[in-house]
Design an enzyme around this catalytic site. Structure first.
Site, PDB file in Angstrom:
ATOM      1  N   ASP A   1     -81.296  16.238 -42.340  1.00 34.42           N
ATOM      2  CA  ASP A   1     -79.950  15.351 -42.686  1.00 34.42           C
ATOM      3  C   ASP A   1     -79.650  14.645 -41.471  1.00 34.42           C
ATOM      4  OD1 ASP A   1     -79.842  15.837 -45.346  1.00 34.42           O
ATOM      5  OD2 ASP A   1     -78.211  17.282 -45.194  1.00 34.42           O
TER       6      ASP A   1
ATOM      7  N   MET B   1     -64.979  15.902 -44.764  1.00 35.47           N
ATOM      8  CA  MET B   1     -65.145  14.570 -45.236  1.00 35.47           C
ATOM      9  C   MET B   1     -63.783  13.852 -45.507  1.00 35.47           C
ATOM     10  SD  MET B   1     -68.234  15.311 -47.796  1.00 35.47           S
ATOM     11  CE  MET B   1     -67.898  16.706 -48.345  1.00 35.47           C
TER      12      MET B   1
ATOM     13  N   LYS C   1     -77.950  11.532 -44.917  1.00 33.27           N
ATOM     14  CA  LYS C   1     -77.218  10.961 -46.158  1.00 33.27           C
ATOM     15  C   LYS C   1     -75.761  10.483 -45.249  1.00 33.27           C
ATOM     16  CE  LYS C   1     -77.128  14.180 -48.676  1.00 33.27           C
ATOM     17  NZ  LYS C   1     -76.743  15.296 -49.514  1.00 33.27           N
TER      18      LYS C   1
END
Ligand code: SAH
Length: 478
Positions: free
Chosen positions: A250, A385, A272
């Site tokens: 990732d 996030m 991502k």
């Protein structure tokens, strides 16, 4: 090389240790691990731990005189006590008798030394330094200890129980060795080392029956790579990383960690970024299945922990549907890593009795988070996030009753050389960062524990030797 390492079968060998200080006890342990016939001699009373070994007949006691003079019974002598002059005199005399003499802390008087051992029975590695650089030997030992899994020795059980049958199928030794090497370094060895012995045996049986070394069953390793600093990897993670044939990684995996892969391993970036799925999740899931079914050992490397906001569950769900063997290795999640490296204990008896990990990726506005629960005091709330949703997060928490002066931290690229801790309050953070360029990924910690940062901060990113920070690779604003 000034010394020749030898492996001695000391079960038929008498050794005597003169003295019973700490060094003597350490050497005694090493000798006993090899089943040496050990005697101890001392003019003083033995300490409790030694006395227990004597009472249990694990070691015998002789007089110092006997120890020094009985060269037939004690070809190996360890002098752990006595003044240097006395030791030198005795060592010269005993060496002249053809005996093996080790004088603790005096390599110049000794003709043998006891190396550090990495014991993976039946394989043993000895690390010695000819007495000149014991610190280097110690460092080398800990590096090797970390590199060779404790369960490595278990592989020998597999070899001993299958050797005959394997020999029958592969009479030519070169081909047999190749078969063994593939088995032990592949899925079979991995099953054995992770304690799944039954499966290891049956897998080996299948492979042997097929007698077709190229068609081995693949496996997927879902591995947490931690928050950034490569030193935060688990030992199991390092081992699997170095073993994989292909790696899917990732955006959040530090390049230094990807570099630990075998140089011939295929590397596939499936990173991502928010709103930019390099490879859609469904395709990643399918890719894992396909690669494993080609017989490959597939490493799925994920930032932090694979089961915390990592969609690890979806990936292994697909694997289990296709009966692809897999294992999951936990990693240090961003909350634990960032908090530790910012000196913010996530719980604390005086400030927070619980901690919550919450996604700050707010779907369709704000309604999908239980704001009133998150706003209650005496708890720490960590938002993953959360940078884009920051204004909304602070607004909602305040609106639901969390005090405006609650301390809050925004940690950028935690545990790397780019770590930045931005400290403000619920009421001031948005304004505070308005003129700052914050680099993702960032983690938000809300709660009274943040006030401990001022006192407990210890990590100096400028001095950090670990990851250089890795998110320059791709830009987003998660
Ligand atoms: N599985 C990961 C989390 C993936 S979600 C884990 O257990 O850590 C991605 C979010 O994790 C980022 O948006 C950010 O909020 C957080 N994150 C991951 N690594 C981070 C780091 N080194 N510093 C700050 N935040 C990080």
């Amino acid at each position: 090389m000034k010394m020749l390492p030898l492996m001695a079968n000391t079960r038929e060998f008498g050794a005597v240790i003169i003295g019973h200080n700490k060094t003597a006890r350490r050497k005694l342990q090493a000798l006993l691990r090899a089943d040496t016939l050990v005697a101890v001699a001392s003019e003083q009373t033995f300490c409790d731990s030694l006395q227990t070994l004597i009472d249990d007949n694990k070691i015998s006691v002789v007089s110092v005189d006997d120890a020094l003079n009985n060269q037939v019974r004690f070809p190996l002598v360890i002098l752990a006590e006595g003044g240097a002059d006395w030791q030198r005199e005795q060592a010269i005399r005993m060496k002249a008798q053809g005996r093996l003499v080790n004088v603790a802390d005096h390599p110049e008087m000794s003709n043998v030394s006891l190396p550090y051992l990495i014991d993976r029975h039946p394989v043993v590695i000895a690390v010695g330094s000819t007495g000149e650089a014991p610190v280097l030997a110690r460092i080398m030992r800990s590096k090797l200890e970390a590199l060779i899994p404790a369960s490595f020795g278990r592989l020998s059980l597999l070899v001993s129980s299958w050797n005959e049958k394997v020999r029958a199928v592969f009479p030519v030794s070169k081909i047999r060795e190749r078969f063994w090497s593939q088995q032990l370094q592949g899925a079979v060895g991995e099953l054995m080392m992770s304690g799944r012995e039954k499966q290891a045996h049956s897998q080996l049986e299948t492979n042997l029956q097929a007698a077709e070394v190229d068609q081995l069953q693949g496996e997927v390793y879902l591995v947490g790579a931690g928050p950034g600093d490569p030193e935060l990897l688990t030992l199991r993670a390092v081992r699997l990383i170095q073993q994989a044939d292909v790696v899917l990684y990732d955006r959040l995996v530090a390049p230094e960690i990807v570099d630990l892969c075998r140089s011939d391993a295929e590397r596939i970036y499936v990173g991502k970024a928010r709103a930019d799925h390099a490879v859609p999740q469904g395709e990643i899931n399918q890719l894992l299945v396909d690669l494993a079914q080609e017989g490959k050992r597939v490493l799925r490397l994920k930032g932090g922990d694979p089961f915390i906001f990592g969609r690890g569950g979806e990936e292994i769900d697909k694997l289990s549907q296709h009966k692809v063997p897999f294992q999951v290795v936990p990693g240090i999640t961003a909350a634990a890593g960032c908090a530790a490296y910012a000196g913010i204990p996530l719980t604390h008896r005086d400030y927070a009795q619980s901690v919550r990990f919450v996604t700050g990726h707010l779907k369709d506005g704000t309604t999908n988070l239980p704001w009133s629960e998150l706003a209650s005091s005496a708890q720490t709330v960590v938002f993953y996030m959360g940078l884009v949703g920051l204004p909304e997060i602070t607004r909602q928490l305040i609106a639901h009753g969390r005090a405006e002066d609650t301390p809050m931290a925004l940690i950028q690229q935690g545990t790397t050389r780019n770590q930045r801790n931005i400290i403000a309050t619920l009421g001031t953070m948005v304004e505070h960062i308005a003129d700052k360029k914050v680099e993702p990924p960032t983690l938000i910690i809300v709660g009274e524990v943040v006030s401990l940062h001022a006192q407990l901060n210890w990590f100096d990113p400028e001095q950090a030797g670990g990851s250089s920070g890795f998110w320059a690779r791709r830009n987003d604003n998660s």
